[in-house]
Design a protein around this motif. Structure first.
Motif, PDB file in Angstrom:
ATOM      1  N   LEU A  86      39.167  38.189  22.262  1.00 52.06           N
ATOM      2  CA  LEU A  86      37.502  37.948  22.770  1.00 52.06           C
ATOM      3  C   LEU A  86      37.471  36.153  22.704  1.00 52.06           C
ATOM      4  O   LEU A  86      36.744  35.828  23.421  1.00 52.06           O
ATOM      5  CB  LEU A  86      36.743  38.607  21.486  1.00 52.06           C
ATOM      6  CG  LEU A  86      35.215  38.258  21.654  1.00 52.06           C
ATOM      7  CD1 LEU A  86      34.819  38.431  23.250  1.00 52.06           C
ATOM      8  CD2 LEU A  86      34.405  39.023  20.609  1.00 52.06           C
ATOM      9  N   LYS A  91      38.570  34.625  25.613  1.00 54.83           N
ATOM     10  CA  LYS A  91      37.719  34.908  26.784  1.00 54.83           C
ATOM     11  C   LYS A  91      36.641  34.245  26.503  1.00 54.83           C
ATOM     12  O   LYS A  91      36.091  33.390  27.695  1.00 54.83           O
ATOM     13  CB  LYS A  91      37.121  36.404  26.682  1.00 54.83           C
ATOM     14  CG  LYS A  91      36.328  36.633  27.621  1.00 54.83           C
ATOM     15  CD  LYS A  91      37.175  37.205  28.918  1.00 54.83           C
ATOM     16  CE  LYS A  91      36.155  38.104  29.813  1.00 54.83           C
ATOM     17  NZ  LYS A  91      36.966  38.334  31.094  1.00 54.83           N
ATOM     18  N   ILE A 134      26.796  38.877  21.887  1.00 56.12           N
ATOM     19  CA  ILE A 134      27.681  39.332  22.836  1.00 56.12           C
ATOM     20  C   ILE A 134      26.716  39.772  24.124  1.00 56.12           C
ATOM     21  O   ILE A 134      27.127  39.207  25.068  1.00 56.12           O
ATOM     22  CB  ILE A 134      28.456  40.396  22.330  1.00 56.12           C
ATOM     23  CG1 ILE A 134      29.453  40.308  21.239  1.00 56.12           C
ATOM     24  CG2 ILE A 134      29.166  41.211  23.634  1.00 56.12           C
ATOM     25  CD1 ILE A 134      30.270  41.318  20.875  1.00 56.12           C
ATOM     26  N   THR A 160      33.231  41.797  28.418  1.00 57.94           N
ATOM     27  CA  THR A 160      33.355  41.180  26.861  1.00 57.94           C
ATOM     28  C   THR A 160      33.775  42.131  25.901  1.00 57.94           C
ATOM     29  O   THR A 160      34.691  41.978  24.940  1.00 57.94           O
ATOM     30  CB  THR A 160      32.019  40.688  26.527  1.00 57.94           C
ATOM     31  OG1 THR A 160      31.580  39.737  27.484  1.00 57.94           O
ATOM     32  CG2 THR A 160      32.044  39.750  25.164  1.00 57.94           C
ATOM     33  N   CYS A 178      37.448  43.305  25.422  1.00 55.33           N
ATOM     34  CA  CYS A 178      38.289  42.279  24.513  1.00 55.33           C
ATOM     35  C   CYS A 178      38.279  43.136  22.942  1.00 55.33           C
ATOM     36  O   CYS A 178      39.117  42.643  22.332  1.00 55.33           O
ATOM     37  CB  CYS A 178      37.562  40.876  24.536  1.00 55.33           C
ATOM     38  SG  CYS A 178      37.913  40.093  26.110  1.00 55.33           S
ATOM     39  N   LEU A 179      37.008  43.271  22.651  1.00 57.09           N
ATOM     40  CA  LEU A 179      37.014  43.993  21.360  1.00 57.09           C
ATOM     41  C   LEU A 179      37.861  45.281  21.189  1.00 57.09           C
ATOM     42  O   LEU A 179      38.222  45.317  20.202  1.00 57.09           O
ATOM     43  CB  LEU A 179      35.625  44.119  20.997  1.00 57.09           C
ATOM     44  CG  LEU A 179      34.510  43.013  20.682  1.00 57.09           C
ATOM     45  CD1 LEU A 179      33.264  43.464  20.569  1.00 57.09           C
ATOM     46  CD2 LEU A 179      34.821  42.022  19.589  1.00 57.09           C
TER      47      LEU A 179
END
Length: 67
Positions: free
Chosen positions: A3, A6, A47, A61, A64-65
């Motif tokens: 994350l 990114k 976020i 997004t 990524c987590l």
């Protein structure tokens, strides 16, 4: 890609400094730095705001987590 990676990639692609992004999100520049270094993770509201600033989906997004 993490994350943090990114966030940094998208921030740079938008031509924003950490301070400029921090001001848009109402957080400190240090928070942006910690996110980019994977020392902390933004909360869900941030976020969502990041996805709006970068014009990407929250799902992009969020992956990524999860990964």
């Amino acid at each position: 890609m993490t994350l943090g990676e990114k966030i940094q990639k998208l921030r740079k692609a938008c031509g924003l400094s950490q301070l400029q992004l921090a001001e848009q999100l109402n957080v400190s520049r240090q928070s942006i730095s910690k996110w980019e270094l994977n020392e902390s993770v933004p909360d869900i509201n941030k976020i969502i705001k990041l996805s709006e600033v970068f014009s990407v989906s929250v799902d992009e997004t969020d992956r990524c987590l999860a990964g």
